[in-house]
Design a protein around this motif. Structure first.
Motif, PDB file in Angstrom:
ATOM      1  N   GLY A 184       0.785  -1.217   0.000  1.00  0.00           N
ATOM      2  CA  GLY A 184       0.000   0.000   0.000  1.00  0.00           C
ATOM      3  C   GLY A 184       0.820   1.270   0.000  1.00  0.00           C
ATOM      4  O   GLY A 184       1.999   1.287  -0.347  1.00  0.00           O
ATOM      5  N   GLN A 185       0.176   2.373   0.420  1.00  0.00           N
ATOM      6  CA  GLN A 185       0.799   3.695   0.422  1.00  0.00           C
ATOM      7  C   GLN A 185       0.295   4.480   1.627  1.00  0.00           C
ATOM      8  O   GLN A 185      -0.858   4.336   2.036  1.00  0.00           O
ATOM      9  CB  GLN A 185       0.434   4.441  -0.871  1.00  0.00           C
ATOM     10  CG  GLN A 185       1.092   5.812  -1.018  1.00  0.00           C
ATOM     11  CD  GLN A 185       0.642   6.540  -2.282  1.00  0.00           C
ATOM     12  OE1 GLN A 185      -0.375   6.187  -2.877  1.00  0.00           O
ATOM     13  NE2 GLN A 185       1.381   7.553  -2.693  1.00  0.00           N
ATOM     14  N   ASP A 186       1.156   5.312   2.175  1.00  0.00           N
ATOM     15  CA  ASP A 186       0.746   6.194   3.262  1.00  0.00           C
ATOM     16  C   ASP A 186      -0.472   7.003   2.830  1.00  0.00           C
ATOM     17  O   ASP A 186      -0.484   7.586   1.743  1.00  0.00           O
ATOM     18  CB  ASP A 186       1.895   7.136   3.636  1.00  0.00           C
ATOM     19  CG  ASP A 186       1.480   8.155   4.678  1.00  0.00           C
ATOM     20  OD1 ASP A 186       1.461   7.800   5.864  1.00  0.00           O
ATOM     21  OD2 ASP A 186       1.169   9.298   4.289  1.00  0.00           O
ATOM     22  N   ILE A 187      -1.496   7.051   3.681  1.00  0.00           N
ATOM     23  CA  ILE A 187      -2.755   7.671   3.269  1.00  0.00           C
ATOM     24  C   ILE A 187      -2.615   9.172   3.041  1.00  0.00           C
ATOM     25  O   ILE A 187      -3.195   9.723   2.109  1.00  0.00           O
ATOM     26  CB  ILE A 187      -3.877   7.358   4.288  1.00  0.00           C
ATOM     27  CG1 ILE A 187      -5.233   7.835   3.753  1.00  0.00           C
ATOM     28  CG2 ILE A 187      -3.591   7.963   5.642  1.00  0.00           C
ATOM     29  CD1 ILE A 187      -5.697   7.121   2.521  1.00  0.00           C
ATOM     30  N   GLY A 188      -1.833   9.843   3.884  1.00  0.00           N
ATOM     31  CA  GLY A 188      -1.636  11.281   3.698  1.00  0.00           C
ATOM     32  C   GLY A 188      -0.962  11.583   2.375  1.00  0.00           C
ATOM     33  O   GLY A 188      -1.379  12.488   1.627  1.00  0.00           O
ATOM     34  N   GLU A 189       0.070  10.813   2.073  1.00  0.00           N
ATOM     35  CA  GLU A 189       0.787  10.962   0.805  1.00  0.00           C
ATOM     36  C   GLU A 189      -0.144  10.680  -0.370  1.00  0.00           C
ATOM     37  O   GLU A 189      -0.156  11.401  -1.374  1.00  0.00           O
ATOM     38  CB  GLU A 189       1.966   9.992   0.810  1.00  0.00           C
ATOM     39  CG  GLU A 189       2.803   9.968  -0.434  1.00  0.00           C
ATOM     40  CD  GLU A 189       3.899   8.906  -0.322  1.00  0.00           C
ATOM     41  OE1 GLU A 189       3.701   7.803  -0.885  1.00  0.00           O
ATOM     42  OE2 GLU A 189       4.922   9.162   0.335  1.00  0.00           O
ATOM     43  N   HIS A 190      -0.943   9.626  -0.230  1.00  0.00           N
ATOM     44  CA  HIS A 190      -1.861   9.229  -1.308  1.00  0.00           C
ATOM     45  C   HIS A 190      -2.900  10.314  -1.579  1.00  0.00           C
ATOM     46  O   HIS A 190      -3.146  10.675  -2.743  1.00  0.00           O
ATOM     47  CB  HIS A 190      -2.552   7.916  -0.926  1.00  0.00           C
ATOM     48  CG  HIS A 190      -3.583   7.470  -1.909  1.00  0.00           C
ATOM     49  ND1 HIS A 190      -3.258   6.878  -3.104  1.00  0.00           N
ATOM     50  CD2 HIS A 190      -4.938   7.564  -1.896  1.00  0.00           C
ATOM     51  CE1 HIS A 190      -4.362   6.606  -3.779  1.00  0.00           C
ATOM     52  NE2 HIS A 190      -5.392   7.013  -3.065  1.00  0.00           N
ATOM     53  N   LEU A 191      -3.507  10.846  -0.527  1.00  0.00           N
ATOM     54  CA  LEU A 191      -4.546  11.861  -0.706  1.00  0.00           C
ATOM     55  C   LEU A 191      -3.972  13.156  -1.266  1.00  0.00           C
ATOM     56  O   LEU A 191      -4.616  13.840  -2.062  1.00  0.00           O
ATOM     57  CB  LEU A 191      -5.256  12.119   0.627  1.00  0.00           C
ATOM     58  CG  LEU A 191      -6.083  10.939   1.170  1.00  0.00           C
ATOM     59  CD1 LEU A 191      -6.608  11.260   2.561  1.00  0.00           C
ATOM     60  CD2 LEU A 191      -7.239  10.593   0.228  1.00  0.00           C
TER      61      LEU A 191
END
Length: 217
Positions: free
Chosen positions: A55-62
């Motif tokens: 997956g990916q860090d949610i903050g980075e993704h958003l």
């Protein structure tokens, strides 16, 4: 005589508004019980079909996907938490942490819909809770199997599916069907194959829409 509605709930388990929408829809259905009978089918939609393992860090993704700042994300997260509380869904105050590929979860949901349709919604809720309440890694087989167990389904059968490509084609076909019919955001509630209710709506909105549709039958 009560009306019978077919409800397709199109969503992704990584979507917090889908958790709100499903919880709200189920409360609406409880309110109309006796007047309306409904068959709820969970249908697949992937917000991030190309997400890699881990997956990916949610903050980075958003930030990458929507251009949102950390402050905006905090504000939206609190709004989501409050909306969830209103319909009995608990979100982690810290948010999801990371966002994951959900294709295997959709394969298990398809299996449940075929083999155990009465328990498919229970599996959907267990997966949503694992993601949004417990911040689990939703691309990990053991996390998915724990949700299967919580929903009262056969873990060994689910493990066999995860170890194969079973239901992969069926999930992709369903995803393609809904996107080709104009659904590009979730949750999307499709009633009797013709009426669309978009977004994670309040209980009253779902209830009113269901009663209006039932009255047309």
């Amino acid at each position: 005589m009560s009306a019978t509605l077919k409800i397709d709930f199109v969503s992704d388990i990584s979507c917090p508004w889908c958790a709100i929408g499903l919880s709200s829809l189920l409360q609406a259905l409880a309110r109309v019980e006796g007047d309306i009978r409904a068959q709820v089918h969970c249908q697949p939609f992937e917000l991030n079909p190309h997400m890699g393992p881990g997956g990916q860090d949610i903050g980075e993704h958003l930030s990458e996907k929507y251009g949102s700042t950390a402050e905006q994300q905090d504000q939206i997260r609190e709004t989501i938490r409050q909306r969830g509380a209103e319909v009995g869904f608990e979100f982690s105050p810290a948010g999801r942490g990371r966002i994951y590929n959900t294709f295997n979860a959709h394969r298990l949901l398809h299996w449940a819909g075929v083999a155990h349709p009465q328990q498919q919604v229970a599996l959907k809720l267990a997966l949503l809770q694992a993601c949004h309440r417990d911040r689990q890694a939703m691309d990990q087989s053991e996390v998915l199997l724990a949700a299967v167990a919580e929903a009262g389904l056969e873990v060994d059968s689910a493990r066999t599916i995860l170890d194969s490509d079973e239901f992969a084609d069926e999930v992709r076909e369903r995803e393609s069907f809904y996107t080709s019919h104009g659904i590009h955001s979730v949750p999307a509630v499709v009633v009797n194959n013709r009426h669309l209710i978009s977004g994670g709506q309040p209980v009253e909105v779902y209830e009113r829409a269901l009663r209006e549709i039932a009255a047309q039958q």
